[in-house]
Write a protein that holds these residues in place. Structure first.
Motif, PDB file in Angstrom:
ATOM      1  N   UNK A 108       8.666 -10.274  -7.352  1.00  0.00           N
ATOM      2  CA  UNK A 108       8.809 -11.212  -8.496  1.00  0.00           C
ATOM      3  C   UNK A 108       8.511 -12.640  -8.091  1.00  0.00           C
ATOM      4  N   UNK A 109       8.938 -13.147  -6.945  1.00  0.00           N
ATOM      5  CA  UNK A 109       8.795 -14.565  -6.745  1.00  0.00           C
ATOM      6  C   UNK A 109       7.106 -14.535  -6.495  1.00  0.00           C
ATOM      7  N   UNK A 110       6.438 -13.709  -5.844  1.00  0.00           N
ATOM      8  CA  UNK A 110       4.938 -13.918  -5.711  1.00  0.00           C
ATOM      9  C   UNK A 110       4.405 -13.861  -7.135  1.00  0.00           C
ATOM     10  N   UNK A 111       4.854 -12.998  -8.200  1.00  0.00           N
ATOM     11  CA  UNK A 111       4.059 -13.349  -9.379  1.00  0.00           C
ATOM     12  C   UNK A 111       4.225 -14.312 -10.253  1.00  0.00           C
ATOM     13  N   UNK A 112       5.542 -14.874  -9.938  1.00  0.00           N
ATOM     14  CA  UNK A 112       5.892 -15.997 -10.929  1.00  0.00           C
ATOM     15  C   UNK A 112       5.297 -17.485  -9.880  1.00  0.00           C
ATOM     16  N   UNK A 113       4.972 -17.541  -8.749  1.00  0.00           N
ATOM     17  CA  UNK A 113       4.654 -18.597  -8.089  1.00  0.00           C
ATOM     18  C   UNK A 113       3.031 -18.513  -8.030  1.00  0.00           C
ATOM     19  N   UNK A 114       2.506 -17.562  -8.177  1.00  0.00           N
ATOM     20  CA  UNK A 114       0.800 -17.252  -8.343  1.00  0.00           C
ATOM     21  C   UNK A 114       0.683 -17.768  -9.723  1.00  0.00           C
ATOM     22  N   UNK A 115       1.435 -17.248 -10.835  1.00  0.00           N
ATOM     23  CA  UNK A 115       1.152 -17.661 -12.150  1.00  0.00           C
ATOM     24  C   UNK A 115       1.406 -19.226 -12.475  1.00  0.00           C
ATOM     25  N   UNK A 116       2.184 -19.759 -11.827  1.00  0.00           N
ATOM     26  CA  UNK A 116       2.767 -21.169 -11.932  1.00  0.00           C
ATOM     27  C   UNK A 116       1.420 -21.923 -11.159  1.00  0.00           C
ATOM     28  N   UNK A 117       1.038 -21.727 -10.172  1.00  0.00           N
ATOM     29  CA  UNK A 117      -0.099 -22.103  -9.467  1.00  0.00           C
ATOM     30  C   UNK A 117      -1.271 -22.253 -10.183  1.00  0.00           C
ATOM     31  N   UNK A 118      -1.616 -20.805 -10.902  1.00  0.00           N
ATOM     32  CA  UNK A 118      -2.900 -20.515 -11.477  1.00  0.00           C
ATOM     33  C   UNK A 118      -2.519 -21.863 -13.005  1.00  0.00           C
ATOM     34  N   UNK A 119      -1.716 -21.871 -13.506  1.00  0.00           N
ATOM     35  CA  UNK A 119      -1.218 -22.729 -14.634  1.00  0.00           C
ATOM     36  C   UNK A 119      -1.632 -24.182 -14.338  1.00  0.00           C
ATOM     37  N   UNK A 149      18.867 -27.714  -9.399  1.00  0.00           N
ATOM     38  CA  UNK A 149      17.634 -27.169  -8.694  1.00  0.00           C
ATOM     39  C   UNK A 149      17.595 -27.832  -7.136  1.00  0.00           C
ATOM     40  N   UNK A 150      18.160 -29.014  -6.937  1.00  0.00           N
ATOM     41  CA  UNK A 150      17.984 -29.639  -5.545  1.00  0.00           C
ATOM     42  C   UNK A 150      19.012 -28.896  -4.591  1.00  0.00           C
ATOM     43  N   UNK A 151      20.221 -28.260  -5.105  1.00  0.00           N
ATOM     44  CA  UNK A 151      20.949 -27.710  -4.187  1.00  0.00           C
ATOM     45  C   UNK A 151      20.744 -25.879  -4.284  1.00  0.00           C
ATOM     46  N   UNK A 152      19.880 -25.535  -5.022  1.00  0.00           N
ATOM     47  CA  UNK A 152      19.595 -24.158  -5.116  1.00  0.00           C
ATOM     48  C   UNK A 152      18.833 -23.828  -3.936  1.00  0.00           C
ATOM     49  N   UNK A 153      19.342 -22.703  -3.275  1.00  0.00           N
ATOM     50  CA  UNK A 153      18.892 -22.266  -1.968  1.00  0.00           C
ATOM     51  C   UNK A 153      18.043 -20.936  -2.269  1.00  0.00           C
ATOM     52  N   UNK A 154      16.773 -21.122  -2.027  1.00  0.00           N
ATOM     53  CA  UNK A 154      15.842 -20.087  -2.303  1.00  0.00           C
ATOM     54  C   UNK A 154      15.805 -19.197  -1.112  1.00  0.00           C
ATOM     55  N   UNK A 155      15.331 -17.807  -1.018  1.00  0.00           N
ATOM     56  CA  UNK A 155      14.926 -17.161   0.331  1.00  0.00           C
ATOM     57  C   UNK A 155      13.858 -17.652   0.761  1.00  0.00           C
ATOM     58  N   UNK A 156      13.710 -17.574   2.228  1.00  0.00           N
ATOM     59  CA  UNK A 156      12.849 -18.118   2.965  1.00  0.00           C
ATOM     60  C   UNK A 156      11.417 -17.598   2.731  1.00  0.00           C
ATOM     61  N   UNK A 157      11.283 -16.335   2.071  1.00  0.00           N
ATOM     62  CA  UNK A 157       9.922 -15.934   1.438  1.00  0.00           C
ATOM     63  C   UNK A 157       9.511 -16.884   0.464  1.00  0.00           C
ATOM     64  N   UNK A 158      10.217 -16.858  -0.461  1.00  0.00           N
ATOM     65  CA  UNK A 158      10.017 -17.895  -1.663  1.00  0.00           C
ATOM     66  C   UNK A 158       9.659 -19.479  -1.242  1.00  0.00           C
ATOM     67  N   UNK A 159      10.266 -19.777  -0.035  1.00  0.00           N
ATOM     68  CA  UNK A 159      10.027 -21.251   0.454  1.00  0.00           C
ATOM     69  C   UNK A 159       8.691 -21.106   0.858  1.00  0.00           C
ATOM     70  N   UNK A 160       8.343 -20.038   1.861  1.00  0.00           N
ATOM     71  CA  UNK A 160       7.078 -19.882   2.300  1.00  0.00           C
ATOM     72  C   UNK A 160       5.850 -20.043   1.615  1.00  0.00           C
ATOM     73  N   UNK A 161       5.969 -19.078   0.411  1.00  0.00           N
ATOM     74  CA  UNK A 161       5.202 -18.944  -0.676  1.00  0.00           C
ATOM     75  C   UNK A 161       4.923 -20.270  -1.303  1.00  0.00           C
ATOM     76  N   UNK A 162       5.913 -20.965  -1.867  1.00  0.00           N
ATOM     77  CA  UNK A 162       5.864 -22.153  -2.309  1.00  0.00           C
ATOM     78  C   UNK A 162       4.897 -23.216  -1.508  1.00  0.00           C
TER      79      UNK A 162
END
Length: 191
Positions: free
Chosen positions: A65-76, A6-19
């Motif tokens: 997909x990133x949006x839905x997963x992160x929104x769901x995780x934040x809600x949980x 996980x620490x070396x995984x590189x997420x797209x810029x959109x996912x990083x900004x959303x997180x």
């Protein structure tokens, strides 16, 4: 081939900004501290990485997909913080803390607890039973159809009662709602 840690995984810029945005948004809510933002980012990132295997490009874009997963995780995460078992937003108080009881002077909160308090905390105190005669009177004042449903539900489920009586489950649910309203009007609400 193994997936990168996980620490070396590189997420797209959109996912990083959303997180980053979601973590900041969470820290502004009640029950969160601003100092938790980095922890929340990590938690959201881990959740996204755990869900990446479910991505199907034929169903939606990666950003959706990133949006839905992160929104769901934040809600949980937000719901988990509000749960009663997590304190429900109340700050814990030590039972060793001194409390004034009037003219006696300060005493510990522990000494003020009764066995009934301990039972309530553990969920072991049953509600006062409703006398059988009261329940029988309330049932007797129902319509004949609702009486049959009510008595059948004492030993079965709504589905089994519907099968037994040869009616739809919808009709049984409607009867349950009528019986519930009737019992509430008779002062037999759930406690």
């Amino acid at each position: 081939m193994d997936s990168p840690p996980a620490r070396s995984a590189d997420l797209p810029a959109y996912a990083k900004r959303l997180i980053r945005y979601k973590a900041r948004q969470l820290t502004s809510q009640r029950g969160f501290l601003p100092q938790e933002e980095e922890d929340l980012r990590s938690e959201l990132t881990v959740h996204l990485l755990a869900e990446l295997h479910r991505y199907d490009e034929t169903r939606a874009s990666a950003n959706t997909f990133f949006n839905r997963v992160i929104e769901t995780a934040a809600g949980m995460i937000a719901r988990q913080r509000r749960r009663l078992k997590r304190g429900g937003g109340r700050q814990p108080v030590s039972l060793d803390r001194a409390a004034s009881t009037g003219d006696e002077g300060p005493v510990s909160l522990t000494s003020q607890l009764t066995p009934l308090d301990a039972g309530r905390r553990l969920g072991l105190v049953p509600a006062a039973p409703i006398p059988t005669a009261t329940v029988q009177t309330a049932i007797a004042s129902l319509s004949p159809e609702d009486q049959v449903v009510c008595r059948a539900l004492m030993t079965g489920t709504p589905s089994s009662v519907a099968r037994e009586l040869g009616v739809s489950r919808r009709r049984i649910r409607n009867a349950i709602e009528r019986v519930r309203r009737h019992f509430e009007a008779a002062g037999l609400e759930d406690s």
